[in-house]
Design a protein around this motif. Sequence first.
Motif, PDB file in Angstrom:
ATOM      1  N   LEU A   1      -5.896  31.651 -10.017  1.00 25.21           N
ATOM      2  CA  LEU A   1      -6.555  30.359  -9.851  1.00 25.21           C
ATOM      3  C   LEU A   1      -8.020  30.369 -10.260  1.00 25.21           C
ATOM      4  CD1 LEU A   1      -4.926  29.044  -6.555  1.00 25.21           C
ATOM      5  CD2 LEU A   1      -4.388  28.430  -8.917  1.00 25.21           C
ATOM      6  N   CYS A   2      -8.744  31.441  -9.990  1.00 25.72           N
ATOM      7  CA  CYS A   2     -10.156  31.495 -10.403  1.00 25.72           C
ATOM      8  C   CYS A   2     -10.277  31.444 -11.928  1.00 25.72           C
ATOM      9  CB  CYS A   2     -10.835  32.750  -9.859  1.00 25.72           C
ATOM     10  SG  CYS A   2     -11.258  32.609  -8.121  1.00 25.72           S
ATOM     11  N   GLY A   3      -9.415  32.164 -12.602  1.00 26.23           N
ATOM     12  CA  GLY A   3      -9.423  32.134 -14.064  1.00 26.23           C
ATOM     13  C   GLY A   3      -9.096  30.751 -14.593  1.00 26.23           C
ATOM     14  N   TYR A   4      -8.122  30.097 -13.974  1.00 26.12           N
ATOM     15  CA  TYR A   4      -7.768  28.741 -14.385  1.00 26.12           C
ATOM     16  C   TYR A   4      -8.923  27.778 -14.149  1.00 26.12           C
ATOM     17  CZ  TYR A   4      -2.872  30.382 -14.272  1.00 26.12           C
ATOM     18  OH  TYR A   4      -1.700  31.052 -14.470  1.00 26.12           O
ATOM     19  N   SER A   5      -9.639  27.971 -13.052  1.00 28.87           N
ATOM     20  CA  SER A   5     -10.738  27.045 -12.726  1.00 28.87           C
ATOM     21  C   SER A   5     -11.910  27.180 -13.690  1.00 28.87           C
ATOM     22  CB  SER A   5     -11.208  27.244 -11.290  1.00 28.87           C
ATOM     23  OG  SER A   5     -11.889  28.463 -11.148  1.00 28.87           O
ATOM     24  N   LYS A   6     -11.966  28.287 -14.414  1.00 31.86           N
ATOM     25  CA  LYS A   6     -13.036  28.498 -15.394  1.00 31.86           C
ATOM     26  C   LYS A   6     -12.616  28.115 -16.812  1.00 31.86           C
ATOM     27  CE  LYS A   6     -14.927  32.146 -12.546  1.00 31.86           C
ATOM     28  NZ  LYS A   6     -15.022  33.567 -12.315  1.00 31.86           N
ATOM     29  N   ASP A   7     -11.325  27.871 -17.005  1.00 39.82           N
ATOM     30  CA  ASP A   7     -10.803  27.501 -18.320  1.00 39.82           C
ATOM     31  C   ASP A   7     -11.122  26.030 -18.594  1.00 39.82           C
ATOM     32  OD1 ASP A   7      -8.977  26.425 -20.332  1.00 39.82           O
ATOM     33  OD2 ASP A   7      -7.857  28.299 -20.137  1.00 39.82           O
ATOM     34  N   PRO A   8     -11.837  25.723 -19.684  1.00 38.92           N
ATOM     35  CA  PRO A   8     -12.203  24.334 -19.977  1.00 38.92           C
ATOM     36  C   PRO A   8     -11.009  23.381 -20.071  1.00 38.92           C
ATOM     37  CG  PRO A   8     -13.277  25.841 -21.516  1.00 38.92           C
ATOM     38  CD  PRO A   8     -12.328  26.649 -20.689  1.00 38.92           C
ATOM     39  N   ASN A   9      -9.862  23.886 -20.471  1.00 37.78           N
ATOM     40  CA  ASN A   9      -8.678  23.037 -20.600  1.00 37.78           C
ATOM     41  C   ASN A   9      -7.956  22.799 -19.281  1.00 37.78           C
ATOM     42  OD1 ASN A   9      -8.887  22.817 -23.472  1.00 37.78           O
ATOM     43  ND2 ASN A   9      -8.110  24.905 -23.616  1.00 37.78           N
ATOM     44  N   LEU A  10      -8.194  23.651 -18.294  1.00 36.07           N
ATOM     45  CA  LEU A  10      -7.455  23.566 -17.034  1.00 36.07           C
ATOM     46  C   LEU A  10      -8.306  23.155 -15.841  1.00 36.07           C
ATOM     47  CD1 LEU A  10      -5.417  26.887 -17.389  1.00 36.07           C
ATOM     48  CD2 LEU A  10      -4.627  24.572 -17.877  1.00 36.07           C
ATOM     49  N   LYS A  11      -9.613  23.368 -15.932  1.00 37.18           N
ATOM     50  CA  LYS A  11     -10.447  23.213 -14.737  1.00 37.18           C
ATOM     51  C   LYS A  11     -10.423  21.810 -14.144  1.00 37.18           C
ATOM     52  CE  LYS A  11     -14.943  22.651 -16.989  1.00 37.18           C
ATOM     53  NZ  LYS A  11     -16.255  23.277 -17.110  1.00 37.18           N
ATOM     54  N   GLN A  12     -10.261  20.781 -14.960  1.00 39.20           N
ATOM     55  CA  GLN A  12     -10.228  19.427 -14.405  1.00 39.20           C
ATOM     56  C   GLN A  12      -9.033  19.226 -13.477  1.00 39.20           C
ATOM     57  OE1 GLN A  12      -9.881  16.498 -17.476  1.00 39.20           O
ATOM     58  NE2 GLN A  12      -8.108  17.461 -18.418  1.00 39.20           N
ATOM     59  N   TYR A  13      -7.946  19.957 -13.729  1.00 42.71           N
ATOM     60  CA  TYR A  13      -6.761  19.857 -12.882  1.00 42.71           C
ATOM     61  C   TYR A  13      -6.860  20.796 -11.675  1.00 42.71           C
ATOM     62  CZ  TYR A  13      -5.063  17.631 -17.108  1.00 42.71           C
ATOM     63  OH  TYR A  13      -4.936  16.812 -18.194  1.00 42.71           O
ATOM     64  N   VAL A  14      -7.238  22.026 -11.960  1.00 41.14           N
ATOM     65  CA  VAL A  14      -7.281  23.050 -10.915  1.00 41.14           C
ATOM     66  C   VAL A  14      -8.359  22.756  -9.875  1.00 41.14           C
ATOM     67  CG1 VAL A  14      -7.618  25.526 -10.503  1.00 41.14           C
ATOM     68  CG2 VAL A  14      -6.356  24.771 -12.500  1.00 41.14           C
ATOM     69  N   ASN A  15      -9.469  22.181 -10.300  1.00 39.02           N
ATOM     70  CA  ASN A  15     -10.566  21.903  -9.382  1.00 39.02           C
ATOM     71  C   ASN A  15     -10.501  20.510  -8.760  1.00 39.02           C
ATOM     72  OD1 ASN A  15     -11.661  24.436  -9.894  1.00 39.02           O
ATOM     73  ND2 ASN A  15     -12.864  23.703 -11.607  1.00 39.02           N
ATOM     74  N   SER A  16      -9.468  19.755  -9.056  1.00 36.21           N
ATOM     75  CA  SER A  16      -9.375  18.383  -8.542  1.00 36.21           C
ATOM     76  C   SER A  16      -9.079  18.390  -7.037  1.00 36.21           C
ATOM     77  CB  SER A  16      -8.279  17.617  -9.278  1.00 36.21           C
ATOM     78  OG  SER A  16      -7.007  18.071  -8.875  1.00 36.21           O
ATOM     79  N   PRO A  17      -9.479  17.341  -6.362  1.00 37.62           N
ATOM     80  CA  PRO A  17      -9.160  17.230  -4.932  1.00 37.62           C
ATOM     81  C   PRO A  17      -7.656  17.291  -4.656  1.00 37.62           C
ATOM     82  CG  PRO A  17     -10.814  15.600  -5.529  1.00 37.62           C
ATOM     83  CD  PRO A  17     -10.331  16.216  -6.807  1.00 37.62           C
ATOM     84  N   ASN A  18      -6.856  16.684  -5.534  1.00 35.01           N
ATOM     85  CA  ASN A  18      -5.401  16.732  -5.337  1.00 35.01           C
ATOM     86  C   ASN A  18      -4.853  18.150  -5.455  1.00 35.01           C
ATOM     87  OD1 ASN A  18      -5.017  14.071  -4.715  1.00 35.01           O
ATOM     88  ND2 ASN A  18      -4.042  13.510  -6.650  1.00 35.01           N
ATOM     89  N   ALA A  19      -5.394  18.943  -6.375  1.00 39.88           N
ATOM     90  CA  ALA A  19      -4.936  20.332  -6.522  1.00 39.88           C
ATOM     91  C   ALA A  19      -5.242  21.116  -5.253  1.00 39.88           C
ATOM     92  CB  ALA A  19      -5.588  20.981  -7.727  1.00 39.88           C
TER      93      ALA A  19
END
Length: 95
Positions: A63-81
């Motif tokens: 999850l930390c790696g995903y949260s730093k990925d420009p393509n994934l961070k908007q989803y991984v860091n969202s309140p819903n996630a």
Amino acid sequence: MKKISVALVAVLSLVVILSLKEVHVAEAACSPTELSSCSPAITSSSPPSPTCCSKLREQKPCLCGYSKDPNLKQYVNSPNAKKVASTCGVTYPKC
């Protein structure tokens, strides 16, 4: 003969241990597509499925790696996630 048997057992034990370690590493491989079952819960207010929760637990180390990925961070860091993670009992990491 006894020395050979002990050596053989030691070598076989080492092979088994190394094989188990490789399986564990393969299970922890990061693949964001594994979380596709969570997409409905992240993009709407629907509850996460059991499959989503299972995959989320498997991918927790990633999850930390995903949260730093420009393509994934908007989803991984969202309140819903974060809500989905909480509902699944997955502690959201502090990266």
